[in-house]
Design a protein around this motif. Structure first.
Motif, PDB file in Angstrom:
ATOM      1  N   LYS A 104       0.840  -1.190   0.000  1.00  0.00           N
ATOM      2  CA  LYS A 104       0.000   0.000   0.000  1.00  0.00           C
ATOM      3  C   LYS A 104       0.877   1.242   0.000  1.00  0.00           C
ATOM      4  N   VAL A 105       0.560   2.170  -0.921  1.00  0.00           N
ATOM      5  CA  VAL A 105       1.309   3.420  -1.005  1.00  0.00           C
ATOM      6  C   VAL A 105       0.360   4.604  -0.894  1.00  0.00           C
ATOM      7  N   ARG A 106       0.887   5.714  -0.387  1.00  0.00           N
ATOM      8  CA  ARG A 106       0.102   6.945  -0.289  1.00  0.00           C
ATOM      9  C   ARG A 106       1.011   8.134  -0.538  1.00  0.00           C
ATOM     10  N   ASN A 107       0.552   9.005  -1.427  1.00  0.00           N
ATOM     11  CA  ASN A 107       1.238  10.271  -1.682  1.00  0.00           C
ATOM     12  C   ASN A 107       0.786  11.259  -0.610  1.00  0.00           C
ATOM     13  N   ARG A 108       1.696  11.741   0.223  1.00  0.00           N
ATOM     14  CA  ARG A 108       1.335  12.557   1.379  1.00  0.00           C
ATOM     15  C   ARG A 108       1.386  14.059   1.118  1.00  0.00           C
ATOM     16  N   VAL A 109       1.504  14.459  -0.148  1.00  0.00           N
ATOM     17  CA  VAL A 109       1.542  15.893  -0.466  1.00  0.00           C
ATOM     18  C   VAL A 109       0.431  16.232  -1.457  1.00  0.00           C
ATOM     19  N   SER A 110       0.163  17.511  -1.597  1.00  0.00           N
ATOM     20  CA  SER A 110      -0.955  17.970  -2.432  1.00  0.00           C
ATOM     21  C   SER A 110      -0.517  18.271  -3.859  1.00  0.00           C
ATOM     22  N   ARG A 111       0.344  17.465  -4.395  1.00  0.00           N
ATOM     23  CA  ARG A 111       0.754  17.554  -5.802  1.00  0.00           C
ATOM     24  C   ARG A 111       1.112  16.156  -6.280  1.00  0.00           C
ATOM     25  N   GLU A 112       1.081  15.987  -7.596  1.00  0.00           N
ATOM     26  CA  GLU A 112       1.436  14.688  -8.152  1.00  0.00           C
ATOM     27  C   GLU A 112       2.916  14.403  -7.935  1.00  0.00           C
ATOM     28  N   THR A 113       3.216  13.177  -7.575  1.00  0.00           N
ATOM     29  CA  THR A 113       4.601  12.734  -7.452  1.00  0.00           C
ATOM     30  C   THR A 113       4.731  11.346  -8.067  1.00  0.00           C
ATOM     31  N   ALA A 114       5.966  10.959  -8.347  1.00  0.00           N
ATOM     32  CA  ALA A 114       6.221   9.666  -8.984  1.00  0.00           C
ATOM     33  C   ALA A 114       7.403   8.994  -8.310  1.00  0.00           C
ATOM     34  N   ALA A 115       7.415   7.678  -8.410  1.00  0.00           N
ATOM     35  CA  ALA A 115       8.471   6.909  -7.747  1.00  0.00           C
ATOM     36  C   ALA A 115       8.850   5.698  -8.576  1.00  0.00           C
ATOM     37  N   THR A 116      10.058   5.240  -8.364  1.00  0.00           N
ATOM     38  CA  THR A 116      10.525   3.980  -8.928  1.00  0.00           C
ATOM     39  C   THR A 116      11.038   3.109  -7.783  1.00  0.00           C
ATOM     40  N   ALA A 117      10.981   1.811  -7.984  1.00  0.00           N
ATOM     41  CA  ALA A 117      11.343   0.873  -6.925  1.00  0.00           C
ATOM     42  C   ALA A 117      12.657   0.179  -7.223  1.00  0.00           C
ATOM     43  N   VAL A 118      13.464   0.058  -6.195  1.00  0.00           N
ATOM     44  CA  VAL A 118      14.664  -0.782  -6.230  1.00  0.00           C
ATOM     45  C   VAL A 118      14.398  -1.945  -5.290  1.00  0.00           C
ATOM     46  N   TYR A 119      14.807  -3.142  -5.681  1.00  0.00           N
ATOM     47  CA  TYR A 119      14.439  -4.312  -4.890  1.00  0.00           C
ATOM     48  C   TYR A 119      15.582  -5.312  -4.833  1.00  0.00           C
ATOM     49  N   ASN A 120      15.530  -6.184  -3.857  1.00  0.00           N
ATOM     50  CA  ASN A 120      16.442  -7.314  -3.815  1.00  0.00           C
ATOM     51  C   ASN A 120      15.876  -8.378  -2.897  1.00  0.00           C
ATOM     52  N   VAL A 121      16.497  -9.534  -2.935  1.00  0.00           N
ATOM     53  CA  VAL A 121      16.094 -10.676  -2.123  1.00  0.00           C
ATOM     54  C   VAL A 121      17.278 -11.079  -1.255  1.00  0.00           C
ATOM     55  N   SER A 122      16.992 -11.431  -0.017  1.00  0.00           N
ATOM     56  CA  SER A 122      18.039 -11.982   0.847  1.00  0.00           C
ATOM     57  C   SER A 122      17.523 -13.285   1.482  1.00  0.00           C
ATOM     58  N   PRO A 123      18.409 -14.277   1.666  1.00  0.00           N
ATOM     59  CA  PRO A 123      19.815 -14.253   1.268  1.00  0.00           C
ATOM     60  C   PRO A 123      19.991 -14.129  -0.246  1.00  0.00           C
ATOM     61  N   GLY A 124      21.120 -13.516  -0.650  1.00  0.00           N
ATOM     62  CA  GLY A 124      21.323 -13.200  -2.061  1.00  0.00           C
ATOM     63  C   GLY A 124      21.231 -14.394  -2.983  1.00  0.00           C
ATOM     64  N   VAL A 125      21.690 -15.565  -2.540  1.00  0.00           N
ATOM     65  CA  VAL A 125      21.670 -16.744  -3.402  1.00  0.00           C
ATOM     66  C   VAL A 125      20.245 -17.129  -3.783  1.00  0.00           C
ATOM     67  N   ALA A 126      19.256 -16.743  -2.980  1.00  0.00           N
ATOM     68  CA  ALA A 126      17.863 -17.085  -3.269  1.00  0.00           C
ATOM     69  C   ALA A 126      17.318 -16.316  -4.467  1.00  0.00           C
ATOM     70  N   GLY A 127      17.988 -15.227  -4.871  1.00  0.00           N
ATOM     71  CA  GLY A 127      17.505 -14.439  -6.010  1.00  0.00           C
ATOM     72  C   GLY A 127      17.416 -15.242  -7.289  1.00  0.00           C
ATOM     73  N   ALA A 128      18.273 -16.246  -7.440  1.00  0.00           N
ATOM     74  CA  ALA A 128      18.254 -17.066  -8.654  1.00  0.00           C
ATOM     75  C   ALA A 128      16.998 -17.912  -8.761  1.00  0.00           C
TER      76      ALA A 128
END
Length: 202
Positions: A104-128
């Motif tokens: 769930k996301v919420r923009n907390r200001v009274s103007r349009e905003t945009a975002a991008t996501a960076v992600y990863n999995v841990s432990p790192g070997v599980a990413g495969a």
């Protein structure tokens, strides 16, 4: 004049040659750096290096035997006026089965905003072995003033995980996201993706 002494013209030509070689070397280094970025991401995608997840179109036909806990972590980087949280802290998931979870996301200001996501999995070997079928991280997210949205992630754990001895003692995998402010937040608001009635399946 000694045979070893160089004329001013020869010295100038040599200096120009050295300068040209330096410029070519710099250009080659910059080009190599730009080429290294996509190659690095291709390597991470192929191997799961550094917890990089995989992309799939569908879950495998056969399920595995192991059941693992997948924990969900949500973070917001400084400079983005959003709140961001997983609607459930974790899910129990059998390898090969598909799960749908929501953030769930919420923009907390009274103007349009945009975002991008960076992600990863841990432990790192599980990413495969962590395969995403659908994810909000694949595109930039826009929210209007004070707008909220539910962002789904559809994923499964590849049953081949069970054959990796380095994961024999692993009972929990953490999927972590961090949202960053997008560089361009002035484009029209795009509806956030959604999946209705998504449930974890075992």
């Amino acid at each position: 004049m000694s045979g070893r002494e160089k004329t001013p013209q020869a010295k100038a030509a040599r200096n120009h040659l050295v300068a040209a070689c330096a410029v070519l070397a710099a250009v080659a280094m910059v080009g190599a750096a730009y080429a290294a970025v996509p190659l690095y991401f291709m390597f991470c995608r192929a191997t799961g290096f550094a917890g990089t997840t995989q992309v799939a179109t569908a879950a495998p036909a056969l399920k595995g035997q192991r059941v693992l806990t997948v924990r969900l972590d949500a973070n917001v980087a400084p400079g983005l006026p959003w709140s961001f949280e997983a609607e459930t802290a974790s899910v129990q998931l059998r390898t090969g089965a598909t799960a749908t979870v929501y953030f769930k996301v919420r923009n907390r200001v009274s103007r349009e905003t945009a975002a991008t996501a960076v992600y990863n999995v841990s432990p790192g070997v599980a990413g495969a072995y962590f395969d995403k079928i659908s994810c909000f991280c694949f595109s930039e997210q826009h929210l209007g003033p004070d707008e909220t949205a539910e962002l789904p992630v559809v994923f499964f754990l590849d049953p081949r995980l069970e054959q990796d001895e380095t994961l024999n003692g692993v009972q929990e995998i953490t999927l972590s996201y961090t949202l960053f402010a997008a560089l361009d937040s002035n484009r029209p608001v795009a509806a956030a993706p959604g999946i209705q009635n998504g449930e974890s399946q075992r």
